[in-house]
Design a protein around this motif. Structure first.
Motif, short mmCIF file in Angstrom:
data_model
loop_
_atom_site.label_atom_id
_atom_site.label_comp_id
_atom_site.label_asym_id
_atom_site.label_seq_id
_atom_site.Cartn_x
_atom_site.Cartn_y
_atom_site.Cartn_z
N LYS A 239 0.84 -1.20 0.00
CA LYS A 239 0.00 0.00 0.00
C LYS A 239 0.87 1.25 0.00
N ILE A 240 0.42 2.28 -0.74
CA ILE A 240 1.17 3.53 -0.82
C ILE A 240 0.47 4.61 0.02
N ASP A 241 1.22 5.27 0.88
CA ASP A 241 0.69 6.43 1.59
C ASP A 241 0.52 7.55 0.57
N LEU A 242 -0.72 8.00 0.35
CA LEU A 242 -1.01 8.95 -0.72
C LEU A 242 -0.36 10.31 -0.50
N GLU A 243 -0.07 10.65 0.74
CA GLU A 243 0.54 11.95 1.02
C GLU A 243 2.05 11.92 0.84
N THR A 244 2.69 10.85 1.29
CA THR A 244 4.16 10.81 1.33
C THR A 244 4.78 9.91 0.28
N GLY A 245 4.01 8.95 -0.28
CA GLY A 245 4.58 7.98 -1.22
C GLY A 245 5.32 6.86 -0.53
N GLU A 246 5.14 6.70 0.79
CA GLU A 246 5.84 5.65 1.54
C GLU A 246 5.11 4.32 1.40
N LEU A 247 5.88 3.23 1.25
CA LEU A 247 5.31 1.90 1.08
C LEU A 247 5.07 1.22 2.42
N SER A 248 3.99 0.46 2.49
CA SER A 248 3.71 -0.39 3.65
C SER A 248 4.43 -1.72 3.45
N TYR A 249 4.21 -2.66 4.35
CA TYR A 249 4.63 -4.04 4.11
C TYR A 249 3.86 -4.56 2.90
N ALA A 250 4.33 -5.65 2.31
CA ALA A 250 3.68 -6.24 1.14
C ALA A 250 2.92 -7.51 1.53
N LYS A 251 1.91 -7.83 0.71
CA LYS A 251 1.13 -9.04 0.94
C LYS A 251 0.94 -9.77 -0.39
N SER A 265 14.62 -11.26 -2.98
CA SER A 265 15.82 -10.41 -2.98
C SER A 265 16.27 -10.00 -1.58
N ASN A 266 15.37 -10.15 -0.60
CA ASN A 266 15.60 -9.72 0.79
C ASN A 266 15.77 -8.22 0.92
N GLU A 267 15.42 -7.46 -0.13
CA GLU A 267 15.49 -6.00 -0.06
C GLU A 267 14.26 -5.46 0.67
N LEU A 268 14.47 -4.38 1.41
CA LEU A 268 13.41 -3.76 2.19
C LEU A 268 12.33 -3.19 1.28
N ILE A 269 11.06 -3.46 1.61
CA ILE A 269 9.91 -2.86 0.94
C ILE A 269 9.28 -1.82 1.87
N GLN A 270 8.94 -2.24 3.08
CA GLN A 270 8.27 -1.34 4.03
C GLN A 270 9.16 -0.15 4.36
N GLY A 271 8.57 1.05 4.22
CA GLY A 271 9.30 2.27 4.55
C GLY A 271 9.98 2.93 3.38
N VAL A 272 10.09 2.21 2.25
CA VAL A 272 10.68 2.82 1.05
C VAL A 272 9.76 3.92 0.54
N ILE A 273 10.33 5.05 0.16
CA ILE A 273 9.54 6.18 -0.35
C ILE A 273 9.76 6.30 -1.85
N ILE A 274 8.67 6.36 -2.60
CA ILE A 274 8.73 6.46 -4.06
C ILE A 274 9.26 7.85 -4.43
N PRO A 275 10.35 7.93 -5.18
CA PRO A 275 10.88 9.25 -5.58
C PRO A 275 9.87 10.00 -6.46
N ASN A 276 9.78 11.30 -6.26
CA ASN A 276 8.92 12.18 -7.08
C ASN A 276 7.46 11.74 -7.07
N TRP A 277 7.01 11.20 -5.94
CA TRP A 277 5.64 10.71 -5.84
C TRP A 277 4.61 11.80 -6.11
N ASN A 278 4.79 12.97 -5.52
CA ASN A 278 3.80 14.03 -5.70
C ASN A 278 3.68 14.46 -7.15
N ASN A 279 4.79 14.52 -7.85
CA ASN A 279 4.76 14.88 -9.27
C ASN A 279 3.99 13.83 -10.07
#
Length: 344
Positions: A239-251, A265-279
């Protein structure tokens, strides 16, 4: 009377296919399955939505979800047909370029000219990566990647010869070839074997004459979903936080697990922020508002290193990819469905 019988037939047929005969991914008590079906849910929804604890009245049923295709009416074709969508929207937003159409084992160029196999291989060499997909429909069905690297051809990253590509293309019916777009580094880092897209829903508010986004989800492919990231093909959704572009955990649609990190990949998903989300968000809204007669659009967006591309758009969306994070009947999207007489 004839129309009534036809409508009843189509309704019953769709109910059988979409509810009763739907493939089941969880072992569920027979009586619980029947109870879910009577209420209009898929039996798997009992597990996905944790309906043992959560109130089913907070969720949109599968029958109601199926009705959402009525919202745009005759304008559905503007989105569902990939070729028409490209021609309508390409002047307003970046869309991967259409290259040629495959119809009845014939290759047709964008100016309706017939092209031969040699030209097809020249196109693959020129673009190095191209995607073949049906130009009507969705769900990740019959999508594959053709590549040319180091003087060799590849099909979904498996080395093949020209005859194998020809045989594969001959199996395609009503498909379109489009250029492959490279994804942003953050998405590639999380999982590089698939193109990882964002599902953004826009809805048109008749009270304000403006569009807005009630929900957005980031999809990630897995080893089981390659070459696509689709949720129904064992992909993941965050899930994407519509204000910040931050990702939740995945399901996943196929397990009850919660993934803070990508399982392959063992790469972090939760807490990652999508670059240029507002644009990205504001531009999608801007384009949606150019088509106020298309009230409900489900966009598949690919973040790039600079900017983004719209891979395609659809006239509806599976809602389990949203409701695995909680029921939406009383959300802004649910209110929109009520205004359009999809739910009560």
């Amino acid at each position: 009377m004839k129309n009534y019988i036809l409508n009843l037939y189509h309704y019953t047929n769709d109910y059988l296919k979409k509810i009763i005969l739907k493939e089941k991914n969880f072992k569920i008590n027979f009586f619980t399955s029947i109870k879910m079906m009577i209420k209009g849910f898929k039996s798997d929804d009992y597990i996905l939505y944790n309906l043992e604890k959560n109130d089913p009245k907070e969720y949109i049923t599968e029958i109601e979800r199926w009705k959402t295709r009525r919202i745009n009416g005759k304008y559905n074709i503007c989105l569902d047909n990939k070729y028409i969508f490209y021609e309508m929207f390409k002047q307003y937003v970046k869309i991967p370029q259409n290259l040629f159409i495959i119809k009845g084992q014939k290759y047709i160029g964008l100016n309706n000219e017939k092209i031969d196999e040699k030209h097809i291989f020249d196109i693959i060499k020129k673009y190095e990566d191209i995607i073949i997909k049906p130009y009507i429909g969705g769900g990740g069905k019959e999508i594959f990647l053709l590549s040319y690297k180091n003087n060799n051809f590849y099909l979904d990253n498996k080395k093949v010869n020209e005859m194998e590509i020809t045989n594969k293309l001959n199996l395609c019916e009503n498909s379109i070839a489009v250029e492959f777009i490279k994804q942003a580094s953050y998405a590639r880092k999380i999982y590089k074997k698939t193109t990882n897209t964002i599902r953004i829903i826009t809805i048109y508010d008749i009270n304000t004459n403006r569009c807005y986004i009630p929900f957005a989800i980031h999809r990630f492919g897995t080893q089981q979903s390659v070459p696509v990231d689709n949720f129904c093909k064992h992909g993941l959704a965050a899930k994407i936080d519509l204000e910040t572009g931050e990702l939740s955990y995945a399901k996943s649609k196929f397990s009850k697990n919660i993934y803070e990190r990508h399982p392959d990949s063992n790469e972090l998903i939760q807490g990652v922020i999508i670059p240029n989300w507002n644009n990205m968000k504001n531009n999608i809204i801007r384009v949606a508002e150019r088509f106020p007669y298309i009230k409900y659009i489900s966009w598949d967006v690919l973040p790039e290193e600079e900017g983004f591309s719209v891979i395609e758009a659809n006239a509806s969306s599976d809602l389990d990819i949203i409701q695995i994070f909680g029921g939406i009947r009383n959300s802004d999207l649910g209110k929109f469905f009520k205004e359009n007489k999809i739910i009560r």
